[in-house]
Design an enzyme around this catalytic site. Structure first.
Site, PDB file in Angstrom:
ATOM      1  N   PHE A 119       0.827  -1.101   0.032  1.00  0.00           N
ATOM      2  CA  PHE A 119      -0.005   0.074   0.039  1.00  0.00           C
ATOM      3  C   PHE A 119       0.943   1.230  -0.029  1.00  0.00           C
ATOM      4  CE2 PHE A 119      -4.163  -2.162   1.516  1.00  0.00           C
ATOM      5  CZ  PHE A 119      -3.598  -3.030   1.946  1.00  0.00           C
ATOM      6  N   ASP A 120       0.389   2.237  -0.729  1.00  0.00           N
ATOM      7  CA  ASP A 120       0.952   3.876  -0.581  1.00  0.00           C
ATOM      8  C   ASP A 120       0.181   4.067   0.691  1.00  0.00           C
ATOM      9  OD1 ASP A 120       0.215   6.659  -2.041  1.00  0.00           O
ATOM     10  OD2 ASP A 120       1.976   6.156  -0.954  1.00  0.00           O
TER      11      ASP A 120
END
Lengths: 261, 387
Positions: free
Chosen positions: B232-233
């Site tokens: 995930f960012d």
């Protein structure tokens, strides 16, 4: 005693080719409520009638000589409503509903009136009525609380692929035959329209089985000449939330019983 | 004395299941690792030759829950265009219209589609399910994969044939024939929706459903068969876009200043926080049975924030939320592509197309989360890469 009154405001359909749909008048109009001028208020099946009419309208747009149309009959068994038959007729005319005939009969012989009128589909909010007519081989479907929120511009018919909607009734060979022939007619009607912007949407749902159960149902329907627009395979997930998004006008389940593994 | 039919070694360790990855113990051939060769070939070929549907392997269902209640499961809804490769058919649709498209589909009904960008992710979800069923046979806390497509039901038989061909465990689907699938996503308590259509994804996000748009990369690096890896960012994915707004409006210095001042204030949540949470819950189930080291789910944070400064706020927020992320990589603005190529996630979520494309160039399957302030700047950066 069965009596039939024709609606003079509406052009009668060709009996050989039309698809006769009988709807209990109790479902179409609110028996208690009355607007002004002795006109009944709209009942739960109102959007259904409008949708059936929409299909007819569009069928005639495609071909003005079309004879495969819905022929709508209102059935009244309620003695109170029978006494006010003129209200029923005037209310129908008031709303411009495309009802060809009104049938009045007692509860004992209303099935007789269905058979007399060559009814191919009977719709009612009364579970007992639906059960009885189904046992006698007339394709029937129950209208429930979902019906009232259905769209009026598109008729949405749901085929239940694993026949669990009414597990209490075992369809007779006669009613299965009735189901198949009505469905085939529906399939033919659907063919008159293109893929998008159709006034009729045929929906398949299987509740319990996995994907192969749904695949089988798709193939069965295809063999009956019915091409399905939407398909939902629930595999055990609750029906309610899906049905409230789907919003079918009525559900047919008799086509499949006995045909699946 | 109780007569035990178990191997004494197993009894002593308190575990009946084997630690090494094996075909699922519930007797069916689904999830067997012999499939590896089959779908690797599919991955390498851009234009996969259509193969006729061979006899499907029988699926025996013994032990374990196979139809979990939607509210108990982690429901992943995937569209047909991301689960499979449908470019040829898309072209028919765009060039010749819907009637011809459906005719084409029916004509090719017995030719299964090749795997699409979401395929490895779905396979990995199934691998996790196999392990969960071994450890918790009565539990409904599993991944439930639902095919949600606004395709017409005419394509239904081909899709079912394809699912059978690839031996995927997808028993629930929704073919809406053109109407919006959003109502069905909600009815199915969807935890994550993956689609090729950015508009549908935006609609889902607006309804509070985690969603992302997927693209097919030109090349595909090999991913794990036994461990689900999700990256995930941070900003505008796990967290809200509030900090990104500051950066875009006032520049990097102001951003650092703001983060330092607000170090102890939690960031607001982003669209994919709930999905990370769902993954965390399943991870804990493995830890509870002593599988922390070989947990088949691993999560990664890949952020442009810096470890020493702005990253602290991110970590504190995650901790306050009770979310454990396995690896946090603070790139301090360095490109994400090479790092992702090392991590090899099955899917990487980012709100900026620039990063999604960068990841795809290096063979990582990335999904775009069209959320927050970065979307206004996308037009400049989006080179329209969509495979």
């Amino acid at each position: 005693m069965v009596s039939t009154v024709q609606n003079t405001d509406v052009k009668q359909k060709e009996s050989d080719h039309a698809v006769v749909v009988a709807v209990a008048s109790r479902a179409v109009f609110e028996p208690e409520a009355q607007g002004g001028d002795n006109v009944y208020a709209e009942g739960v099946a109102f959007p259904l009638l409008q949708a059936l009419q929409k299909v007819n309208e569009r069928l005639l747009e495609e071909n003005s000589a079309e004879s495969l149309l819905f022929d709508i009959v209102l059935i009244t068994t309620d003695s109170q409503q029978q006494q006010q038959s003129s209200h029923l007729i005037s209310s129908t005319k008031h709303y411009g509903l495309e009802v060809s005939r009104f049938c009045f009969s007692t509860e004992e012989d209303f099935i007789e009136s269905l058979l007399q009128n060559n009814v191919q589909l009977f719709l009612s909010t009364d579970r007992n009525e639906v059960s009885q007519t189904s046992q006698k081989g007339v394709l029937s479907a129950l209208l429930d609380e979902y019906t009232t929120s259905c769209p009026s511009e598109q008729l949405r018919v749901l085929f239940c692929g694993d026949a669990v909607i009414r597990p209490d009734t075992n369809p007779t060979p006669a009613s299965r035959q009735a189901a198949q022939s009505f469905s085939a007619q529906l399939g033919k009607m659907r063919q008159r329209f293109g893929m998008s912007d159709s006034p009729l949407s045929i929906v398949l749902m299987t509740s319990c089985g996995g994907r192969d159960s749904c695949g089988g149902a798709l193939r069965t329907l295809r063999s009956l000449g019915i091409s399905v627009d939407e398909a939902y395979c629930l595999a055990g997930s609750p029906r309610g939330p899906i049905l409230s998004v789907l919003r079918p006008h009525f559900v047919l389940s008799d086509c499949f019983s006995g045909l699946e593994d | 004395m109780v007569k035990m039919s178990l191997d004494p070694v197993q009894v002593m360790s308190g575990q009946v299941t084997e630690l090494k990855v094996a075909p699922s113990s519930n007797g069916d051939s689904r999830g067997s690792w012999e499939e590896k060769e089959e779908f690797d070939q599919d991955h390498l070929g851009l234009t996969a030759k259509p193969k006729p549907v061979t006899g499907r392997r029988a699926r025996k269902v013994e032990g374990g829950v196979f139809f979990p209640k939607p509210e108990n499961a982690v429901t992943i809804a995937v569209s047909s265009r991301v689960l499979f490769r449908t470019e040829r058919e898309q072209k028919v649709f765009e060039q010749k219209g819907v009637e011809e498209y459906l005719r084409y589909q029916i004509e090719h009904e017995n030719e299964p589609f090749a795997p699409g960008p979401a395929f490895p992710f779905v396979k990995a979800l199934e691998a996790v399910n196999s392990r969960l069923r071994e450890l918790y046979p009565q539990s409904e806390e599993l991944f439930d994969i639902v095919l949600v497509t606004y395709n017409h039901a005419h394509v239904g038989i081909r899709l079912i044939n394809t699912i059978n061909h690839h031996n995927l465990f997808i028993e629930r689907f929704c073919m809406t024939g053109g109407s919006s699938p959003i109502g069905y996503l909600k009815a199915w308590h969807t935890n994550l929706y993956l689609s090729a259509d950015a508009d549908k994804v935006r609609e889902a996000l607006a309804e509070g459903i985690a969603a992302a748009t997927m693209f097919m990369p030109e090349k595909l690096t090999e991913v794990s068969q036994s461990q689900l890896r999700v990256a995930f960012d941070g900003d505008a994915v796990l967290f809200s876009d509030e900090s990104e707004r500051i950066f875009k409006a006032h520049g990097l210095d102001k951003f650092f200043e703001h983060e330092r001042e607000n170090e102890d204030t939690l960031l607001d949540h982003g669209p994919l926080k709930g999905f990370l949470e769902a993954l965390g819950k399943l991870q804990k189930k493995f830890y509870a049975k002593g599988h922390r080291l070989d947990c088949p789910i691993r999560t990664f944070l890949v952020t442009a924030r810096s470890a020493a400064s702005s990253g602290i706020r991110a970590l504190k927020t995650l901790r306050a939320w009770g979310l454990e992320i396995d690896e946090a990589l603070f790139l301090a603005g360095a490109p994400k592509g090479p790092m992702l190529e090392k991590i090899r996630p099955h899917i990487y979520f980012d709100d900026q197309m620039f990063h999604v494309e960068g990841a795809a160039e290096m063979g990582t399957i990335a999904a775009h989360v069209p959320y927050g302030i970065a979307q206004k700047h996308n037009a400049k950066q989006n080179t329209g890469v969509r495979k």
